[in-house]
Design an enzyme around this catalytic site. Sequence first.
Site, PDB file in Angstrom:
ATOM      1  N   GLU A 274      54.503 -42.295  13.636  1.00 14.98           N
ATOM      2  CA  GLU A 274      54.159 -43.781  13.960  1.00 14.98           C
ATOM      3  C   GLU A 274      54.513 -44.734  12.655  1.00 14.98           C
ATOM      4  O   GLU A 274      53.564 -44.677  11.834  1.00 14.98           O
ATOM      5  CB  GLU A 274      52.603 -43.978  14.453  1.00 14.98           C
ATOM      6  CG  GLU A 274      52.262 -43.245  15.743  1.00 14.98           C
ATOM      7  CD  GLU A 274      52.636 -43.766  16.956  1.00 14.98           C
ATOM      8  OE1 GLU A 274      53.347 -45.088  16.832  1.00 14.98           O
ATOM      9  OE2 GLU A 274      52.371 -43.523  17.813  1.00 14.98           O
ATOM     10  N   CYS A 308      50.868 -52.478  11.869  1.00 12.60           N
ATOM     11  CA  CYS A 308      52.358 -52.057  12.165  1.00 12.60           C
ATOM     12  C   CYS A 308      52.916 -53.074  13.324  1.00 12.60           C
ATOM     13  O   CYS A 308      54.063 -53.099  13.502  1.00 12.60           O
ATOM     14  CB  CYS A 308      52.183 -50.578  12.300  1.00 12.60           C
ATOM     15  SG  CYS A 308      51.209 -50.164  13.734  1.00 12.60           S
TER      16      CYS A 308
END
Length: 521
Positions: A274, A308
């Site tokens: 990720e 993110c």
Amino acid sequence: MKNETIAANDFKVEEMLKALGIDKMNYGASTGTKWIKTSGEVIESFSPADGQLIASVQQATTDDYEHIIKTSQEAFATWRMIPAPKRGEIVRQMGDALREYKEPLGRLVSFEMGKIYQEGLGEVQEMIDICDFAVGLSRQLYGLTMHSERSRHRMYEQYHPLGTIGVISAFNFPVAVWAWNAMLAMVCGDVVVWKPSSKVPLCAVATHKIIQKVLAANNVPEGVLNLIIASSKHVGDNFLADKRVPLISVTGSTRVGRRAGKIVGERLGRSLLELGGNNAIIISEKADFDLALRAVVFGAVGTAGQRCTSTRRLIIHESIYDQFTQKVKAAYEHIRIGHPLDSKTLVGPLIDNGAVKDFTNAIEAARKEGGKVLFGGEVLSGDGFESGNYVVPCIIEAENHYHIVQEETFAPILYLMKYATMEEAIAQQNDVPQGLSSSIFTRDLQEAEAFLSHEGSDCGIANVNIGTSGAEIGGAFGGEKDTGGGRESGSDAWKVYMRRQTNTINYSKELPLAQGIQFDI
């Protein structure tokens, strides 16, 4: 931009630390039910909010790592044989424990990481939500049954526990990312070794102290949930290269992910990556401006741009560009910057001075490429900003091809650019190396469907009339391209934590071969 907050004591910091069992010096390793008396180097955790030393952690050593891995393997042999619904019951109790400690743990997340108090509470709520999801999942680890081409044969597939799962988490979500992985892994019958970011070690210590009580009350074997806080010289490449850890989940930058994926791949292990995002919102001339504005501001400045999924790029139709730009600037003028535990604060500090330097360097790079700063970009000092970690969120008029725009800067910088046609807007949205989250604001059905189609957004997450950040746990979370391709949290993300097996049972008195092959002896 004055920070009117006073001192950490006004925010019940001492009470919070006491409630969570955080001492001035804490051990840096746990096997779930027991703490290891670590003897490694001391790491001090300072709050980015005011520079205050919160507490310290005695880090683990290579010997501690070996002990934890061996203990986890022993625990796996027992844990995998406990029925999944019973594993789910223990996860349910963990969710209840997190509910009990939601306030102090959320406060610690805010104080140690720097996100505002409401976001700290929201992060703990994510942990609670994934516990609830995992409890239901524990009764739904489904396989499939297929029809065999051979008479009196039954063919099906099932999923088995994988083993020890390594979880390497980043500073920006110091507890939720661990829960996404750990709760699913637990109900799948796996055991977990967690290495948190050294920038937020106390959040990990507090989390393990909360769950320790649940593990002990249920006689869970030592080694099911493990914590190791250690420098990379003790727990680094050796963790990634360890064949005893079949899956490593890594949350971090693309640079970190490339290295991790390479090391894990060389041993043919599994990696769940990720990584970075460079997320855009397309603002159509047919958008609801008020709705879009709220999403843009939260996406761009929430968590001080350190998600993110933070909104990095705003792609605005040329006919409304000036009008919408003025709305964004006006909204930025009213954003209150301050201590993250102050209830009036909307933007807290960046994690450290290194992040501040990245912020200022990116702004300078954008200027050199032809970008125009429309708002913000200053580093704040004095009047409550003494830590040096506070910045004014920045708006820059830019072009998508700028080198700095193609990169992810983990800070509150929003790049604005124009488009003429929807095809052009989608092309700009996709024309970056990363592929995590994306969004369009429009009331036009055709535009929305085009954005979600095969020729639309190439991201793992694509939203309509919702911003890029703030994903629910029910959907699989992750992205494509340089974001790594991993999926965590909801949907069928649980399958990555298990090994898949196809089974065929012959209940006839013959042995027919597949594809009708004749092989008589």
